[in-house]
Design an enzyme around this catalytic site. Structure first.
Site, mmCIF file in Angstrom:
data_model
loop_
_atom_site.group_PDB
_atom_site.id
_atom_site.type_symbol
_atom_site.label_atom_id
_atom_site.label_comp_id
_atom_site.label_asym_id
_atom_site.label_seq_id
_atom_site.Cartn_x
_atom_site.Cartn_y
_atom_site.Cartn_z
ATOM 1 N N GLU A 1 3.032 2.536 9.450
ATOM 2 C CA GLU A 1 2.458 3.556 8.579
ATOM 3 C C GLU A 1 2.458 4.919 9.292
ATOM 4 O O GLU A 1 2.919 5.914 8.733
ATOM 5 C CB GLU A 1 1.022 3.139 8.232
ATOM 6 C CG GLU A 1 0.324 4.063 7.276
ATOM 7 C CD GLU A 1 -1.156 3.709 7.136
ATOM 8 O OE1 GLU A 1 -1.671 2.909 7.951
ATOM 9 O OE2 GLU A 1 -1.797 4.251 6.221
ATOM 10 N N HIS A 2 1.914 4.936 10.513
ATOM 11 C CA HIS A 2 1.879 6.169 11.315
ATOM 12 C C HIS A 2 2.694 5.945 12.586
ATOM 13 O O HIS A 2 2.497 4.940 13.258
ATOM 14 C CB HIS A 2 0.450 6.513 11.747
ATOM 15 C CG HIS A 2 -0.526 6.623 10.617
ATOM 16 N ND1 HIS A 2 -1.387 5.609 10.273
ATOM 17 C CD2 HIS A 2 -0.779 7.624 9.742
ATOM 18 C CE1 HIS A 2 -2.125 5.984 9.242
ATOM 19 N NE2 HIS A 2 -1.781 7.200 8.889
ATOM 20 N N HIS B 1 -11.052 2.501 12.468
ATOM 21 C CA HIS B 1 -11.178 2.340 11.011
ATOM 22 C C HIS B 1 -11.858 1.017 10.648
ATOM 23 O O HIS B 1 -12.845 0.988 9.940
ATOM 24 C CB HIS B 1 -9.809 2.402 10.333
ATOM 25 C CG HIS B 1 -9.391 3.793 10.007
ATOM 26 N ND1 HIS B 1 -10.074 4.584 9.123
ATOM 27 C CD2 HIS B 1 -8.355 4.550 10.451
ATOM 28 C CE1 HIS B 1 -9.481 5.767 9.029
ATOM 29 N NE2 HIS B 1 -8.436 5.778 9.834
ATOM 30 N N GLN C 1 -7.088 5.086 15.274
ATOM 31 C CA GLN C 1 -6.671 4.065 14.304
ATOM 32 C C GLN C 1 -7.619 2.874 14.362
ATOM 33 O O GLN C 1 -8.084 2.368 13.344
ATOM 34 C CB GLN C 1 -5.232 3.618 14.607
ATOM 35 C CG GLN C 1 -4.607 2.826 13.496
ATOM 36 C CD GLN C 1 -4.559 3.639 12.228
ATOM 37 O OE1 GLN C 1 -4.142 4.783 12.220
ATOM 38 N NE2 GLN C 1 -5.023 3.082 11.142
ATOM 39 N N HIS D 1 27.057 -3.256 -30.578
ATOM 40 C CA HIS D 1 27.230 -2.182 -29.591
ATOM 41 C C HIS D 1 28.621 -1.566 -29.757
ATOM 42 O O HIS D 1 28.782 -0.346 -29.788
ATOM 43 C CB HIS D 1 27.121 -2.733 -28.162
ATOM 44 C CG HIS D 1 25.731 -2.979 -27.679
ATOM 45 N ND1 HIS D 1 24.925 -3.967 -28.177
ATOM 46 C CD2 HIS D 1 25.000 -2.348 -26.711
ATOM 47 C CE1 HIS D 1 23.765 -3.947 -27.536
ATOM 48 N NE2 HIS D 1 23.774 -2.973 -26.645
ATOM 49 N N ASN E 1 -10.688 -2.275 -1.715
ATOM 50 C CA ASN E 1 -10.771 -3.547 -0.984
ATOM 51 C C ASN E 1 -9.842 -4.594 -1.611
ATOM 52 O O ASN E 1 -9.025 -4.284 -2.486
ATOM 53 C CB ASN E 1 -12.227 -4.035 -0.942
ATOM 54 C CG ASN E 1 -12.768 -4.338 -2.342
ATOM 55 O OD1 ASN E 1 -12.006 -4.530 -3.294
ATOM 56 N ND2 ASN E 1 -14.082 -4.371 -2.461
ATOM 57 N N ASP F 1 -4.144 12.906 8.962
ATOM 58 C CA ASP F 1 -5.200 12.281 8.153
ATOM 59 C C ASP F 1 -5.939 13.314 7.323
ATOM 60 O O ASP F 1 -6.539 12.992 6.302
ATOM 61 C CB ASP F 1 -6.203 11.561 9.057
ATOM 62 C CG ASP F 1 -5.620 10.305 9.664
ATOM 63 O OD1 ASP F 1 -4.623 9.797 9.107
ATOM 64 O OD2 ASP F 1 -6.145 9.840 10.691
#
Lengths: 435, 435
Positions: free
Chosen positions: A332-333, A267, A264, A425, A219, A366
């Site tokens: 995302e998808h 969810h 979707q 260096h 969360n 999924d």
């Protein structure tokens, strides 16, 4: 009731603004969430187990728990959960696991070395992390599939130890999560969650081992804590609400498209389902049918709220413009529910995962298709990738110059160091050049 | 004066605590730095160019600048800087560039696809970022090598556009930085820096394009700003002080080891140089010689302060214990200044870059060896990798099931969705199974 979902079309003058408005681009947490999460992190860092115990008793309502040891999940409990599954359940779990393993095995990077024309050896040594922490959300979002998705790439990468944390509000834990933990072979597991669990794994406590990287969704407090500890440990990504964008040519069964959008939207209220299609009649059919089908869904209220708040039906000129919308939102998808998904794929630059053709719903990805379901959200696919074996391996550069290669490289490095005013260096380099 | 540097040995009872104390594990910024940086980010997000201009006029003392366009670096200025270099300088720059390109080309990931036993196609599509932002520090730490190191992997990855920002305090800019920018072919360049430059590239302004990822080192404000915008854009890593750990068997020329330690210590007072060796006499010789050689260094004061504050001479039992120390600290730079570096490498799990054998000083890796000099610091090598092409490519998972594969996957996904109580997922999957 009529389905509430916004609809717009490419002929609208503000078309691209409306497309952009669909993105949730704000990655910053709310200040009060962040302050609370960070305060918990600092406290756990200072007080260790005692702080973890206190927060767990309070936030997870676990007054029954007397000490931190009581929050440890035993290997026996995990084995018992696995063994108590019926054979169909065990088969679903192991088949899914095995498909994830086989996909992940394709991602394993290997060490390499070349010798250049100076005789200098150059390469990369690839090694796994020593220890990874897996965050499994508790309560209604406690998904065994998420544990598998987070753990399998770590195992395939060869990570030494896996630490799992999962909050158990009111003492409840999903037995499938325990069974999956057994299947994966989690090394240590604790019934803790929230910012306190993230901090415990980042800094270590007397009981909970410090890890090198923390993965897994959570969360807003978990996400804020992950941002805070980032640097002390690695983190996977900052998970936002889940999204799907379906591009359809208007020839897919209407019910299939509706259920894909629902899968979707169900969810949570913040999830986003967007349909992009050049066919106005098809959009109208989806809209009507969605209203009918929603009424039969157990999660109807969430679906309707999600579609009303964040969903969209977007009419475009053609599939190329649909691809442009997808690239703008970097979903995302992304479903390519069209006759020739390969042709359309060639126009896609940004997406977490692409589901190609009418017979490939997001739900396959999924669970069991093989690729990971932990994917970049909130336009993150512009710059990041699905969780994979590469998240649990790291590279070490290798340089090996003998005397001859050193003689060739010394003047080059020496000159560059001179330009940058870094005398030591330059001297360090030139000493190897015989100068 | 005597060289001030701590020394301890494996026979000390608190040996491992002292090793751990060498690490700078605290990745969190100081609160006042963070608040200032975040306030600037929010302001730039809201007010765009006007805010960027104000902060630049104030922090970089650029009251001479009237508008944002005056902060744009023209391609002509970059080309002129390149053309004004003498041929030796141009050769050093191009040779270095070419070596970086050849190493980076080894890192390019390619798309792949397989077909599983169900006939389901699975794979990953690899694509470059559209636009990357390169942060180049200003002032004394304005290094042309850093620009090359950040830009080359982006170019090799095929990033569409490169945006460079570099603050110009009092109007000064390093001409080699401009020349390197020309060589790289930077698309847009602005004389801005600090948190305001990070925010401008993350959110975009009227003039400055929004990018997908920001890379490059900066001061504490830049780092805090990068943490804040992380998620809206990708970032490379949170850069901390630079570190070297030299493992020496006591057989390397003493001056070589001393100069290698100095080459790290000369960066700044927070830089860390640690020598780990089983030979007490060698450690004593290094200590004495370092004191002599320090006095001849232009950056003597920084070197002495750095060694006193953060350096260490660590005596171990043997090279295996030295490797254990290295793994504990996961150093940014690790020199294996020993007879058989490959044998020792097999014991190394965590390091940003390994310099193998006495003829490979870190300075080669800082400039021209080929691998990137942007490396994980502060024990970050436990979980992260040198900057590379993979930072500018991302993967999209691909799943393509035809009717037969779908029929096989549908019950599996359906069952798992049932378990998780996600009805629409289950229905969406089963619709493809002919059910």
């Amino acid at each position: 009731m009529a389905l509430e979902i916004q609809q717009f079309t490419s002929s609208d003058p503000d078309f691209w603004s409306r497309v952009d408005a669909l993105a949730t681009s704000d990655a910053a947490e709310r200040p009060e969430v962040r302050e609370a999460a960070e305060s918990i992190c600092r406290d756990v860092r200072t007080r260790g187990d005692a702080a973890v115990l206190e927060y767990t008793r309070r936030f997870d309502r676990r007054e029954d728990v007397a000490d931190i040891d009581a929050l440890r999940l035993s290997p026996d409990a995990m084995r018992a959960a696995y063994e108590s599954l019926d054979s169909a359940a065990r088969s679903t779990l192991t088949q899914t696991h095995d498909r994830l393993v086989r996909f992940a095995e394709q991602q394993v990077a290997t060490s390499w070395r070349i010798t250049d024309e100076l005789g200098c050896e150059l390469g990369e040594q690839v090694t796994p992390l020593d220890r990874a922490g897996l965050y499994v959300p508790g309560g209604k979002a406690s998904y065994p599939s998420s544990l598998l998705m987070n753990a399998v790439p770590a195992r395939v990468a060869g990570v030494g130890e896996l630490i799992m944390v999962a909050p158990t509000p009111d003492g409840a834990i999903n037995p499938w999560v325990l069974a999956a933990a057994h299947l994966i072979g989690v090394d240590h597991a604790f019934c803790i969650g929230g910012a306190q669990a993230v901090a415990a794994m980042a800094y270590g406590t007397e009981t909970i081992p410090a890890v090198d990287k923390i993965v897994g969704p959570g969360n807003a407090y978990v996400t804020a804590a992950k941002r805070y500890v980032f640097g002390t440990v690695g983190i996977d990504k900052l998970a936002g609400p889940s999204e799907i964008l379906v591009i359809c040519d208007g020839q897919t069964e209407v019910d299939w498209t509706v259920l894909d959008l629902f899968s979707q939207a169900e969810h949570d209220e913040d999830a986003q389902a967007v349909l992009v299609c050049p066919d106005a009649d098809y959009l109208a059919a989806v809209r009507d049918r969605a209203d009918q089908l929603a009424s039969a869904q157990p999660r109807e209220a969430i679906i309707r709220q999600s579609l009303a708040a964040r969903g969209a039906l977007v009419q475009v000129d053609d599939l190329s413009q649909a691809a442009a919308v997808a690239n703008r939102l970097a979903p995302e998808h992304l479903e390519l529910s069209v006759a020739d998904p390969d042709a359309l794929l060639s126009q896609i630059r940004h997406a977490g995962a692409v589901f190609m053709g009418r017979h490939t719903p997001e739900a396959f990805g999924d669970y069991c298709a093989g690729p990971n379901h932990v994917l970049p959200t909130g336009r993150g696919a512009r710059f990041s990738s699905p969780l994979g074996v590469h998240d649990f391996q790291k590279r070490t550069s290798l340089i090996k110059a003998g005397p001859e290669a050193a003689a060739a490289l010394a003047p080059l490095a020496g000159h560059f160091a001179d330009v940058e005013g870094l005398t030591a260096h330059a001297q360090s380099a030139r000493l190897r050049g015989g100068a």
